[in-house]
Design an enzyme around this catalytic site. Structure first.
Site, mmCIF file in Angstrom:
data_model
loop_
_atom_site.group_PDB
_atom_site.id
_atom_site.type_symbol
_atom_site.label_atom_id
_atom_site.label_comp_id
_atom_site.label_asym_id
_atom_site.label_seq_id
_atom_site.Cartn_x
_atom_site.Cartn_y
_atom_site.Cartn_z
ATOM 1 N N ARG A 45 0.848 -1.196 0.000
ATOM 2 C CA ARG A 45 0.000 0.000 0.000
ATOM 3 C C ARG A 45 0.884 1.247 0.000
ATOM 4 O O ARG A 45 1.534 1.547 0.996
ATOM 5 C CB ARG A 45 -0.934 0.024 1.212
ATOM 6 C CG ARG A 45 -1.796 1.291 1.247
ATOM 7 C CD ARG A 45 -2.979 1.188 2.195
ATOM 8 N NE ARG A 45 -2.600 1.173 3.604
ATOM 9 C CZ ARG A 45 -3.481 1.241 4.615
ATOM 10 N NH1 ARG A 45 -4.786 1.324 4.346
ATOM 11 N NH2 ARG A 45 -3.071 1.196 5.861
ATOM 12 N N ASP A 103 -3.665 2.883 14.079
ATOM 13 C CA ASP A 103 -2.889 3.566 13.044
ATOM 14 C C ASP A 103 -3.428 4.980 12.901
ATOM 15 O O ASP A 103 -4.182 5.466 13.748
ATOM 16 C CB ASP A 103 -2.872 2.777 11.728
ATOM 17 C CG ASP A 103 -4.212 2.780 10.987
ATOM 18 O OD1 ASP A 103 -5.166 3.456 11.443
ATOM 19 O OD2 ASP A 103 -4.302 2.128 9.938
#
Length: 568
Positions: A182, A468
């Protein structure tokens, strides 16, 4: 931060011998390292520069379109389905079939590109490991370049890690997960690499360096002739997917591999994108392997999209789960859309961490994971995410009995009833209340996450969850909105309203709690005070910044001047 904006970053010196060999128009301002130089070869940098020069005007236009959409929402408009693309939504086209190598994705593990993490994740028993340059990584120069080195070694099968503290060496098993990568979102710059005097686009650096060095070996050892494979974050409109598709076609053409070799799953993690799912898949139809429910960022995006709508205030974030009507509608429509188009519909993140010192609490946490994953597989999802290897067994306990021998549910779970999901379903206000504990948790988690991020960690264990950047984004956006509208904490029944004075007191008290929890020494040395200032400024700003990490990024950029340049 505008990609063209000039910022003055801290600088250190380097010798004439310590210089990257760069093509014309490219300037590398990050620290020189012999291992990094193998990643930042002249040819690899030229590849990135070609992508940057061809697509930068398209990227800037897409970012301007985001600003225009934001202005409309702030003026009272609501996102919805685009009448001009109705033919795409109602057409009977399909995407290219998933490559056999990744037909089965029932459990995927995610994490940053840190060396030990890469090995453990690939060895975890998951079907896929998504190596993250985005929300689970603090994008310092060291983290980004070491991440590229680690992924190159992983693809080559040579990666190992010697943990001296544990006297243990980590290396890859014979059977490993398939690797997806990603890159960062379109909005994030890479300030350590300048192309024609401007910071490079972060995702083109992440994608370009990884693809250039690994495409051939990956297709041989991981993709069975396909790949590499990617996850694409933070998109708001199909025009952004169209840019990615063009980047993929350009990359395939330059290195001479078949069109459609690269495959990508798009995270549907912004509210505007849920109305563009068909259009996004259509633009990427030769390169798509589905969509994913990025549910934490999706909640953040709901708050951000409706930042100027006092009638759409969200309750405490712990109350906004998949049982909420707007979240369930989003998940169901994603499954229906993906299966209609012949690709994977991936479920959301299980962020729990095994609780080693409390077996009863751990058992309850694992049961919650299993229930969440049972809901997903029975709804028709083809796979789901885990933040920790310890979650993989309970996830497989949920998925395996409900999947049978099939690698996915693309054909077996069409979900036609979801075609009736409306704009109203997708926008329905979540039910619940706002509390002082919700304000405190937002503040405490936001500051602690940001302190870790400034110190180089993007995946942070807090209160038995792996957090996150999405968590910090929800925390600061919700605090900002509650402050803007002086909302009443209606769940406490005391009539208390969120004012700047109350927030200042909460910040002070939560900082004291953080200091007690982490210890005075760590509190003094680990950026908590800087994080507190940043977080508080974000929550009390007149305008809500689009992304917390854009402002914070300026604090972790360190420029190394070119050899021979005058000392700053």
């Amino acid at each position: 931060m505008d990609l063209g904006t000039t910022h003055h970053y801290p600088a250190t010196r380097r010798s004439d011998a310590d210089a990257y060999e760069v093509p014309e128009g490219v300037d590398v301002r990050g620290r020189y390292d012999n291992e990094f130089a193998k990643i930042l070869s002249k040819d690899a940098l030229q590849f990135v520069a070609v992508l940057q020069r061809e697509f930068r005007s398209h990227i800037k236009y897409a970012m301007e379109c985001r600003k225009e959409a934001k202005a409309k929402y702030n003026s009272g408009a609501l996102p919805g389905f685009d009448p001009t693309t109705r033919m795409i939504r109602e057409g009977d086209w399909v995407c290219a079939a998933p490559p056999p190598a990744v037909a089965d994705r029932r459990v995927e593990i995610t994490g940053p590109t840190e060396r030990k993490m890469v090995i453990n994740a690939l060895n975890s028993g998951a079907k896929v490991f998504m190596a993250d340059f985005e929300d689970a990584l603090s994008p310092s120069w060291e983290n980004l370049m070491k991440g590229q080195v680690n992924l190159r070694d992983a693809v080559n099968g040579t990666i190992s890690f010697n943990d001296k503290a544990r006297n243990k060496t980590y290396k890859l098993n014979d059977q490993i997960a398939k690797l997806f990568v990603r890159p960062r979102g379109w909005h994030l710059p890479e300030a350590h690499i300048l192309i024609d005097g401007e910071p490079a686009t972060g995702c083109l650096v992440d994608f370009g360096l990884y693809f250039y060095h690994n495409f051939a070996k990956f297709r041989q050892v991981q993709g069975d002739g396909f790949g590499p494979f990617f996850y694409l974050p933070k998109m708001e409109h199909s025009r952004e997917a169209k840019i990615w598709n063009s980047v993929f076609e350009k990359a395939e053409k330059i290195v001479g591999i078949e069109k459609g070799s690269i495959r990508a799953t798009v995270l549907i993690e912004t509210l505007p994108a849920v109305f563009q799912m068909n259009e996004i898949l259509y633009e990427l139809r030769d390169h798509s392997v589905g969509l994913n429910c990025g549910r934490w960022d999706y909640i953040f995006s709901y708050i951000k999209t409706f930042q100027s709508h006092p009638d759409r205030l969200v309750p405490d974030r712990v109350q906004v789960g998949m049982s909420q009507h707007f979240m369930r509608s989003y998940s169901d429509l994603l499954i229906y859309t993906c299966h209609k188009r012949g690709v994977h519909a991936m479920g959301g993140m299980a962020a729990q961490i095994p609780i080693r010192d409390n077996p009863q609490a751990n058992e309850r946490a694992m049961e919650l994971v299993k229930l969440d994953k049972l809901r997903e597989v029975k709804a028709g999802h083809d796979g789901t995410w885990a933040a920790h290897p310890g979650l993989i067994p309970p996830i497989l306990e949920a998925f395996n009995p409900n999947m049978g021998n099939a690698p996915n549910q693309i054909q077996s779970a069409p979900r036609p009833e979801a075609s009736a999901i409306s704009e109203e379903d997708l926008l329905k206000l979540p039910e619940g209340v706002r509390t002082m504990e919700g304000l405190r948790l937002n503040t405490r988690v936001g500051i602690q996450y940001l302190a870790a991020w400034l110190s180089g960690s993007g995946a942070v264990p807090l209160y038995n969850l792996m957090e996150d950047a999405a968590t910090a984004e929800i925390s600061r956006a919700q605090n900002w909105q509650w402050l803007k509208y002086r909302v009443e904490l209606d769940g406490d029944g005391l009539g208390v309203k969120v004012t700047p004075e109350l927030f200042a007191r909460v910040v002070e008290e939560e900082m004291e709690r953080i200091q007690k929890e982490v210890g005075s020494e760590k509190f003094q040395t680990d950026n908590y005070k800087e994080a507190c200032t940043l977080f508080t400024n974000q929550c009390t700003a007149t305008e809500l910044d689009d992304f917390l990490t854009l402002d914070a990024y300026n604090h972790i950029v360190i420029h190394h001047p070119k050899p021979g340049s005058p000392k700053l």
